[in-house]
Design a protein around this motif. Structure first.
Motif, PDB file in Angstrom:
ATOM      1  N   HIS A 129     -53.959  66.555  87.436  1.00  0.00           N
ATOM      2  CA  HIS A 129     -54.528  66.797  88.758  1.00  0.00           C
ATOM      3  C   HIS A 129     -55.762  65.933  88.934  1.00  0.00           C
ATOM      4  N   HIS A 130     -55.893  65.343  90.121  1.00  0.00           N
ATOM      5  CA  HIS A 130     -57.087  64.563  90.460  1.00  0.00           C
ATOM      6  C   HIS A 130     -57.946  65.385  91.419  1.00  0.00           C
ATOM      7  N   PHE A 131     -59.213  65.518  91.105  1.00  0.00           N
ATOM      8  CA  PHE A 131     -60.140  66.266  91.953  1.00  0.00           C
ATOM      9  C   PHE A 131     -60.855  65.311  92.894  1.00  0.00           C
ATOM     10  N   GLU A 132     -61.133  65.801  94.082  1.00  0.00           N
ATOM     11  CA  GLU A 132     -61.778  64.983  95.109  1.00  0.00           C
ATOM     12  C   GLU A 132     -63.289  64.900  94.936  1.00  0.00           C
ATOM     13  N   PRO A 145     -64.944  77.316  88.703  1.00  0.00           N
ATOM     14  CA  PRO A 145     -63.697  78.090  88.588  1.00  0.00           C
ATOM     15  C   PRO A 145     -62.969  78.291  89.925  1.00  0.00           C
ATOM     16  N   PRO A 146     -63.673  78.560  91.040  1.00  0.00           N
ATOM     17  CA  PRO A 146     -62.936  78.654  92.315  1.00  0.00           C
ATOM     18  C   PRO A 146     -62.222  77.363  92.709  1.00  0.00           C
ATOM     19  N   ASP A 147     -62.749  76.209  92.317  1.00  0.00           N
ATOM     20  CA  ASP A 147     -62.049  74.943  92.581  1.00  0.00           C
ATOM     21  C   ASP A 147     -60.725  74.898  91.823  1.00  0.00           C
ATOM     22  N   LEU A 148     -60.725  75.438  90.609  1.00  0.00           N
ATOM     23  CA  LEU A 148     -59.485  75.483  89.832  1.00  0.00           C
ATOM     24  C   LEU A 148     -58.486  76.436  90.474  1.00  0.00           C
ATOM     25  N   GLN A 149     -58.977  77.557  91.007  1.00  0.00           N
ATOM     26  CA  GLN A 149     -58.087  78.504  91.695  1.00  0.00           C
ATOM     27  C   GLN A 149     -57.431  77.873  92.905  1.00  0.00           C
ATOM     28  N   ALA A 150     -58.094  76.918  93.509  1.00  0.00           N
ATOM     29  CA  ALA A 150     -57.609  76.307  94.749  1.00  0.00           C
ATOM     30  C   ALA A 150     -56.558  75.219  94.530  1.00  0.00           C
TER      31      ALA A 150
END
Length: 190
Positions: free
Chosen positions: A141-144, A152-157
């Protein structure tokens, strides 16, 4: 080509540090780990190295049946990887395992998250930054945004992650042992 399941474990242990972070984030889970297998016997993160001192931290293999995890609330997500991605993940983790004495917890990076200013330190991570680095380094996965701002909420998303379980971590283990946890869709008990 075969595929394998990998898991993201988000927890709230109720520790003093977790409660302080939760005061700021207002989110239910403030610790992230990556797990290889639905039994959660092989779980890695950046966290405390000793149960009594939250300020001595670094790369850890976590025992999610002991210590602060005994009463933890959790959300467990699964995702599928190819054999090649799985091998990359193992290779990437191997450097942490063999050099764990060189890695530190990125406490300063937590302040960067608070002020939305990325603070990257050599050989230092906080939990969600570490999990995000595994995902990005292994082409999963590439994060913006910068990894040093991932929470952790970014991972949930992440839309390719599927919620497998949410509740008390100890109850997950009990349900897993009795084959009542569903780790794929359509629901097929483990």
């Amino acid at each position: 080509m075969t595929e394998k399941k990998v898991f993201i474990l988000l927890t709230n242990t109720g520790s003093v540090l977790t409660r302080l972070i939760k005061l700021y984030t207002k989110k239910p889970y403030n610790h992230a780990s990556i797990a290889f297998g639905p039994d959660l016997s092989e779980v890695y993160s950046f966290g405390r190295k000793t149960a009594r001192n939250p300020f001595i931290g670094g790369f850890v293999k976590e025992d999610v049946t002991a210590g602060l995890f005994k009463q933890a609330d959790c959300a467990i997500y699964s995702f599928t990887v190819t054999d090649i991605q799985f091998q990359r993940m193992n290779h990437y983790l191997q450097k942490f395992k063999t050099q764990k004495h060189l890695y530190r917890y990125n406490f300063i990076g937590l302040f960067g998250v608070m002020f939305n200013k990325p603070i990257t330190r050599t050989k230092a991570f906080f939990c969600s930054q570490f999990v995000a680095s595994v995902l990005e380094e292994c082409n999963i996965h590439h994060f913006e945004k910068p990894l040093s701002l991932i929470t952790p909420p970014d991972l949930q998303a992440v839309d390719t992650f599927r919620l497998v379980y949410e509740g008390k971590l100890k109850n997950y283990h009990n349900q897993y042992k009795t084959n009542k946890i569903c780790i794929q869709w359509p629901c097929i008990p483990v």
